[in-house]
Design a protein around this motif. Structure first.
Motif, PDB file in Angstrom:
ATOM      1  N   GLY A  70      41.883  46.155  34.071  1.00 55.99           N
ATOM      2  CA  GLY A  70      42.206  44.683  34.184  1.00 55.99           C
ATOM      3  C   GLY A  70      43.587  44.339  34.483  1.00 55.99           C
ATOM      4  O   GLY A  70      44.266  43.411  33.927  1.00 55.99           O
ATOM      5  N   GLY A  71      44.156  45.160  35.396  1.00 60.01           N
ATOM      6  CA  GLY A  71      45.387  44.510  36.299  1.00 60.01           C
ATOM      7  C   GLY A  71      46.565  45.277  35.444  1.00 60.01           C
ATOM      8  O   GLY A  71      47.687  44.884  35.857  1.00 60.01           O
TER       9      GLY A  71
ATOM     10  N   ASP B  43      36.762  35.396  37.478  1.00 61.42           N
ATOM     11  CA  ASP B  43      37.397  36.823  36.985  1.00 61.42           C
ATOM     12  C   ASP B  43      36.932  38.062  37.641  1.00 61.42           C
ATOM     13  O   ASP B  43      37.884  38.966  37.629  1.00 61.42           O
ATOM     14  N   VAL B  44      35.960  38.013  38.034  1.00 59.79           N
ATOM     15  CA  VAL B  44      35.304  39.065  38.857  1.00 59.79           C
ATOM     16  C   VAL B  44      36.106  39.478  40.084  1.00 59.79           C
ATOM     17  O   VAL B  44      36.273  40.568  40.678  1.00 59.79           O
ATOM     18  N   PHE B  45      36.656  38.397  40.716  1.00 62.24           N
ATOM     19  CA  PHE B  45      37.702  38.662  41.699  1.00 62.24           C
ATOM     20  C   PHE B  45      39.087  39.200  41.451  1.00 62.24           C
ATOM     21  O   PHE B  45      39.742  39.252  42.768  1.00 62.24           O
ATOM     22  N   SER B  46      39.586  38.949  40.641  1.00 64.67           N
ATOM     23  CA  SER B  46      40.829  39.212  40.278  1.00 64.67           C
ATOM     24  C   SER B  46      41.202  40.771  39.813  1.00 64.67           C
ATOM     25  O   SER B  46      40.304  41.593  39.331  1.00 64.67           O
ATOM     26  N   ASP B  47      42.236  41.255  40.088  1.00 67.11           N
ATOM     27  CA  ASP B  47      42.825  42.496  39.978  1.00 67.11           C
ATOM     28  C   ASP B  47      42.383  43.835  40.624  1.00 67.11           C
ATOM     29  O   ASP B  47      42.367  45.057  40.496  1.00 67.11           O
ATOM     30  N   VAL B  48      41.629  43.345  41.884  1.00 65.64           N
ATOM     31  CA  VAL B  48      41.270  44.389  42.631  1.00 65.64           C
ATOM     32  C   VAL B  48      42.325  44.822  43.247  1.00 65.64           C
ATOM     33  O   VAL B  48      42.496  46.205  43.567  1.00 65.64           O
TER      34      VAL B  48
ATOM     35  N   SER C 173      41.298  53.957  43.666  1.00 67.67           N
ATOM     36  CA  SER C 173      40.698  52.608  44.060  1.00 67.67           C
ATOM     37  C   SER C 173      40.427  51.762  43.177  1.00 67.67           C
ATOM     38  O   SER C 173      40.558  50.378  43.209  1.00 67.67           O
TER      39      SER C 173
ATOM     40  N   ARG D 118      43.169  50.126  38.942  1.00 65.43           N
ATOM     41  CA  ARG D 118      43.732  48.716  38.649  1.00 65.43           C
ATOM     42  C   ARG D 118      42.709  47.710  38.060  1.00 65.43           C
ATOM     43  O   ARG D 118      42.958  47.009  37.141  1.00 65.43           O
ATOM     44  N   TYR D 119      41.501  47.640  38.801  1.00 74.88           N
ATOM     45  CA  TYR D 119      40.646  46.827  38.546  1.00 74.88           C
ATOM     46  C   TYR D 119      39.963  47.184  37.144  1.00 74.88           C
ATOM     47  O   TYR D 119      39.912  46.365  35.962  1.00 74.88           O
TER      48      TYR D 119
ATOM     49  N   PRO E  87      36.382  48.856  47.252  1.00 77.36           N
ATOM     50  CA  PRO E  87      37.309  47.884  46.868  1.00 77.36           C
ATOM     51  C   PRO E  87      38.569  48.350  45.989  1.00 77.36           C
ATOM     52  O   PRO E  87      38.256  49.386  45.393  1.00 77.36           O
ATOM     53  N   GLY E  88      39.761  47.902  46.319  1.00 76.89           N
ATOM     54  CA  GLY E  88      40.952  48.278  45.948  1.00 76.89           C
ATOM     55  C   GLY E  88      41.683  49.287  46.906  1.00 76.89           C
ATOM     56  O   GLY E  88      43.002  49.377  46.623  1.00 76.89           O
TER      57      GLY E  88
END
Lengths: 323, 320
Positions: free
Chosen positions: A106-107, B312-317, A99, A102-103, A141-142
């Motif tokens: 950093g993607g 940016d807290v919301f990106s890449d989830v 989960s 990825r986050y 989340p994820g």
């Protein structure tokens, strides 16, 4: 349309996706030679070979870990954990790895994996093979979490899950194994996050997922005879949740009954109720009702188990209490 | 060992680079410049460097909470690492990782990991994918003595063995699972014996001898690449500092600490290089000076980099 059972839909969808995409493979306990406990992967080993249908040791952490590593490298694993109860022994791999990678990274990475697992009581399998633990996975989340109630939804949702670039918990229900239904032929994808109104109505919204949808539909038919016209929503996807569909329905009905098989305390119904109280308070003409299992483990004895599982009568009573 | 001069000096430079990076990180942390946890690799440099010198960019590693050394040895960019430690947008993970989850998929760093023992099953999956895609590569799973007691260690070794996958399991036995001495957390002395249970060859080497580590890893890597399956290498070592910065280390015997500091892998290798005429002291000093400059430049890069934006807290989830 083709007539097929819930189990056949699981098997055929996996077969079609494996034919379509060479990066899709299945790994888990007993998925190969045995074709899984209920035949969900029967014949796939013969068709795709041991490289793509991998019989693993009883090592749930290593199964999910294998999937995470393989997915990070661009493969699309379908990981089979036969009963959702067993997810307890590989939770780190689901919660902290699949989960979150990825986050945390950093993607940099996608983790396109599917965990196929079953929930549900009703076959006398007792406390460690009967739970409905889907709510656990909505707290990550994820992760996406979907549940299919019909053979057609199996095909559409499982196809979507396999093609999704994120980890997806794919929740099946063991009592639906032999359920027959019409399944669209050819490429059929149900977007994850779209609820389905399985019965249109105007007086009350009954919301559910997985096997309970069928009890809600039966309850709705009984209620219709008493003059209550219920709308039945199968949310199909817990995360992401189709809030719009739910709130639109409440705009018509003003009443909400949430039905799930899991124990009521901290069940996913609580999350939906909170969302509606927050975003749909003005739409409500009555308190939100939840119909769910009591806060006990699942008992074995058929007499006790029948008492434990949400019944059509309990749904009907809950609906009537709102009028 | 017959390594050419360039390779030998490269081993030295990488070990020094790790040491200097860690010492700088420690200084920054104690000076209040860094947040979170820092688990320093000082004293264990010979392992990451000796192992990774056998790997190419398509070979992969999974790392641990004590991961800076592995990342530097695998070719990680110290500017991006230092920026990540500072939580900056220019960091390896845009400031979402900090010290414990740094990764660089482009050069085979599948990630450090904050959960002890979590990297091993992931490494097995990476190896599975390598074979699936008919790649001629290997994955190294680094882990510590503490992790060798986790179920994931046993499940991963068994899975890699039964699927005959190209994994090299490298145990950095620094003799403590956080504060708990090895003698308290397991009865065996050599963790390499655990390979036997899974029909995996296990070898124990002096983890403070970079050439011994290099040689053991070379054999294991070549074995894996030849389709002969996984290996387990135990490298005995010692962390110079505590588990994390701030650890008062009440569990360390000062005599033992002294003994191990005398076996510091860096001066030890420097002595070898000079004795065997690979380099002069002046040349080694020049390498160290040049590394220090690069570390200073990395700190400057990090500290002058922009912070992430609050949104940016919301990106890449989720991947779209």
């Amino acid at each position: 349309m083709a007539k097929m059972s819930y189990i056949e839909a699981i098997k055929e969808t996996q077969r079609a996706e494996m034919q379509r995409d060479p990066n899709v493979f299945i790994a888990g306990e007993d998925v190969g030679v045995m074709g899984s406990a209920f035949g969900q992967t029967a014949g796939l080993l013969k068709e795709f070979g041991p490289q793509r249908v991998v019989d693993t040791p009883i090592s749930e952490s290593a199964i999910i870990g294998l999937g995470v590593g393989a997915a990070a490298m661009g493969l699309r694993p379908i990981l089979v954990i036969d009963f959702i109860d067993f997810m307890a022994v590989c939770m780190d791999e689901v919660l902290n790895q699949a989960s979150k990678l990825r986050y945390m990274l950093g993607g940099q990475v996608k983790i396109p994996l599917v965990i196929r697992t079953q929930i549900g009581a009703g076959i006398g399998a007792a406390a460690q093979h009967s739970q409905s633990l889907e709510a656990f996975f909505t707290h990550m989340p994820g992760m996406k979490t979907v549940a299919a109630a019909t053979p057609a939804d199996i095909k559409g949702l499982l196809t979507a899950a396999i093609r999704d670039d994120n980890p997806v918990m794919f929740i099946e229900h063991k009592t639906l194994a032999r359920l027959e239904g019409d399944v669209p032929e050819g490429d059929y994808v149900i977007p994850i996050g779209k609820a389905d109104i399985k019965r249109k109505g105007s007086d009350v919204t009954i919301l559910s997922w997985s096997a309970m949808v069928h009890k809600c539909l039966a309850a709705a038919e009984s209620l219709a005879q008493e003059g209550i016209n219920a709308e039945v929503i199968d949310i199909r996807s817990l995360v992401p949740l189709d809030k719009e569909c739910i709130l639109n329905s409440l705009g018509k009905t003003g009443r909400l009954v949430i039905v799930h098989e899991a124990v009521e305390t901290s069940g996913y119904g609580a999350e939906i109720a909170a969302m509606v109280a927050d975003q749909g308070f003005d739409l409500l003409d009555a308190p939100i009702k939840r119909v769910a299992a009591p806060f006990t483990p699942v008992p074995f004895s058929p007499v006790l188990e029948k008492e434990w599982v949400v019944s059509e009568e309990k749904i009907i009573d809950a609906v009537k209490s709102l009028f | 060992m017959n390594l050419d001069r360039e390779k030998m000096l490269n081993l030295y430079e990488n070990m020094v680079k790790i040491r200097e990076f860690e010492e700088k990180a420690r200084e920054l942390m104690l000076g209040g410049k860094l947040a979170g946890f820092l688990h320093l690799y000082c004293g264990e440099e010979a392992i990451a460097v000796g192992v990774c010198a056998n790997l190419n960019d398509k070979d992969c590693i999974t790392s641990t909470h004590r991961g800076h050394g592995h990342i530097i040895a695998k070719g990680g960019n110290i500017d991006k690492m230092m920026a990540e430690l500072h939580g900056k947008a220019t960091g390896y993970c845009k400031g979402k990782s900090g010290s414990m989850h740094i990764a660089d998929l482009n050069i085979g760093i599948v990630g450090a990991n904050g959960i002890v023992g979590a990297g091993l099953p992931i490494a097995v999956g990476v190896a599975f994918a390598m074979r699936y895609k008919k790649m001629d590569n290997v994955v190294v799973a680094f882990f510590g003595d503490g992790a060798s007691n986790r179920g994931t260690f046993h499940e991963a070794l068994n899975m890699a063995s039964v699927l005959n996958l190209p994994v090299v399991f490298v145990c950095e036995n620094n003799h403590f699972g956080m504060s708990t001495p090895q003698s308290v957390h397991q009865k065996i002395k050599d963790i390499s014996v655990r390979g036997t249970a899974y029909d995996i060859p296990g070898k124990t080497v002096d983890g403070n001898d970079v050439l011994a580590v290099y040689e053991a890893a070379a054999q294991a890597v070549s074995r894996a690449k030849n389709g002969q399956g996984p290996s387990l290498i135990e490298c005995k070592t010692w962390r110079h500092y505590g588990h994390f910065i701030g650890d008062p280390e009440p569990y360390k015997d000062p005599e033992e600490q002294k003994k191990w500091l005398a076996r510091d892998p860096i001066p030890r290798f420097a002595k070898q290089l000079i004795e065997l005429n690979y380099a002069t002291q002046a040349e080694l000093d020049a390498i160290k000076d040049s590394v220090k400059e690069k570390i200073e430049a990395a700190v400057k890069y990090a500290q002058s980099s922009p912070d992430p934006l609050p949104e940016d807290v919301f990106s890449d989830v989720y991947a779209e």
